[in-house]
Motif scaffolding. Structure first.
Motif, PDB file in Angstrom:
ATOM      1  N   SER A 284       8.406  56.865  86.377  1.00  0.00           N
ATOM      2  CA  SER A 284       9.547  55.991  86.630  1.00  0.00           C
ATOM      3  C   SER A 284      10.021  56.171  88.058  1.00  0.00           C
ATOM      4  O   SER A 284       9.601  57.090  88.764  1.00  0.00           O
ATOM      5  CB  SER A 284      10.690  56.333  85.667  1.00  0.00           C
ATOM      6  OG  SER A 284      11.154  57.640  85.902  1.00  0.00           O
TER       7      SER A 284
ATOM      8  N   ARG B 125       7.212  51.089  83.726  1.00  0.00           N
ATOM      9  CA  ARG B 125       6.262  49.992  83.470  1.00  0.00           C
ATOM     10  C   ARG B 125       6.602  49.320  82.143  1.00  0.00           C
ATOM     11  O   ARG B 125       7.119  49.946  81.231  1.00  0.00           O
ATOM     12  CB  ARG B 125       4.832  50.526  83.405  1.00  0.00           C
ATOM     13  CG  ARG B 125       4.324  51.028  84.724  1.00  0.00           C
ATOM     14  CD  ARG B 125       2.913  51.487  84.577  1.00  0.00           C
ATOM     15  NE  ARG B 125       2.897  52.555  83.560  1.00  0.00           N
ATOM     16  CZ  ARG B 125       1.882  53.359  83.348  1.00  0.00           C
ATOM     17  NH1 ARG B 125       0.789  53.238  84.035  1.00  0.00           N
ATOM     18  NH2 ARG B 125       1.959  54.294  82.437  1.00  0.00           N
ATOM     19  N   ARG B 126       6.285  48.043  82.048  1.00  0.00           N
ATOM     20  CA  ARG B 126       6.572  47.290  80.831  1.00  0.00           C
ATOM     21  C   ARG B 126       5.875  47.915  79.617  1.00  0.00           C
ATOM     22  O   ARG B 126       6.408  47.937  78.519  1.00  0.00           O
ATOM     23  CB  ARG B 126       6.162  45.837  80.981  1.00  0.00           C
ATOM     24  CG  ARG B 126       6.597  44.987  79.810  1.00  0.00           C
ATOM     25  CD  ARG B 126       6.405  43.512  80.060  1.00  0.00           C
ATOM     26  NE  ARG B 126       7.091  43.029  81.225  1.00  0.00           N
ATOM     27  CZ  ARG B 126       8.358  42.603  81.248  1.00  0.00           C
ATOM     28  NH1 ARG B 126       9.072  42.647  80.160  1.00  0.00           N
ATOM     29  NH2 ARG B 126       8.903  42.162  82.354  1.00  0.00           N
TER      30      ARG B 126
ATOM     31  N   GLU C 131       8.024  50.669  78.250  1.00  0.00           N
ATOM     32  CA  GLU C 131       9.432  50.342  78.058  1.00  0.00           C
ATOM     33  C   GLU C 131       9.969  50.790  76.695  1.00  0.00           C
ATOM     34  O   GLU C 131      11.010  51.455  76.617  1.00  0.00           O
ATOM     35  CB  GLU C 131       9.640  48.834  78.219  1.00  0.00           C
ATOM     36  CG  GLU C 131      11.058  48.387  77.982  1.00  0.00           C
ATOM     37  CD  GLU C 131      11.212  46.883  78.080  1.00  0.00           C
ATOM     38  OE1 GLU C 131      12.361  46.434  78.031  1.00  0.00           O
ATOM     39  OE2 GLU C 131      10.212  46.165  78.193  1.00  0.00           O
ATOM     40  N   GLU C 132       9.298  50.453  75.619  1.00  0.00           N
ATOM     41  CA  GLU C 132       9.798  50.791  74.288  1.00  0.00           C
ATOM     42  C   GLU C 132       9.892  52.304  74.088  1.00  0.00           C
ATOM     43  O   GLU C 132      10.878  52.806  73.555  1.00  0.00           O
ATOM     44  CB  GLU C 132       8.919  50.155  73.205  1.00  0.00           C
ATOM     45  CG  GLU C 132       9.060  48.650  73.119  1.00  0.00           C
ATOM     46  CD  GLU C 132      10.501  48.207  72.870  1.00  0.00           C
ATOM     47  OE1 GLU C 132      11.190  48.834  72.025  1.00  0.00           O
ATOM     48  OE2 GLU C 132      10.939  47.253  73.539  1.00  0.00           O
TER      49      GLU C 132
ATOM     50  N   ARG D  91      18.813  43.181  81.051  1.00  0.00           N
ATOM     51  CA  ARG D  91      17.468  42.764  81.422  1.00  0.00           C
ATOM     52  C   ARG D  91      17.629  41.634  82.430  1.00  0.00           C
ATOM     53  O   ARG D  91      18.512  40.798  82.289  1.00  0.00           O
ATOM     54  CB  ARG D  91      16.685  42.257  80.224  1.00  0.00           C
ATOM     55  CG  ARG D  91      16.341  43.347  79.258  1.00  0.00           C
ATOM     56  CD  ARG D  91      15.351  42.861  78.263  1.00  0.00           C
ATOM     57  NE  ARG D  91      15.053  43.954  77.346  1.00  0.00           N
ATOM     58  CZ  ARG D  91      14.036  43.967  76.555  1.00  0.00           C
ATOM     59  NH1 ARG D  91      13.209  42.958  76.543  1.00  0.00           N
ATOM     60  NH2 ARG D  91      13.819  44.976  75.758  1.00  0.00           N
TER      61      ARG D  91
END
Length: 87
Positions: free
Chosen positions: A13, A37-38, A41-42, A59
């Motif tokens: 990050s 990174r996408r 993300e979760e 967002r």
């Protein structure tokens, strides 16, 4: 601290200043966004949720290209009218 939590789990990050606080008057202060990174993300949200620092509502809004084009045309037209009146 948040970056260390993510890094311990293998999620890379970086920090950036939050919008509205990226002016010289807020050099060392103001909120920061932790960007991952996408694909991560979760997992990052799951890790940061217990800290109380995971802001799930923020967002970036997607840019509507049609609206952007209309605004651009309006600005160009207003500038043309203003210059034709002044010159």
């Amino acid at each position: 601290m948040l970056q260390q939590i993510l890094e311990a789990e293998g999620i890379h990050s970086f920090l950036r200043r939050s919008p509205g606080f990226d002016v010289p008057e807020y050099l060392a202060s103001g909120p920061r966004d932790v960007v991952v990174r996408r694909a991560d993300e979760e997992r990052a949200r799951e890790l940061l949720l217990p800290t109380g620092k995971a802001d799930l509502g923020r967002r970036p809004k997607p840019v509507d290209p049609v609206r952007l084009l209309v605004i651009l045309i309006a600005v160009v037209a207003a500038t043309w009218v203003l210059l034709s009146v002044l010159l």
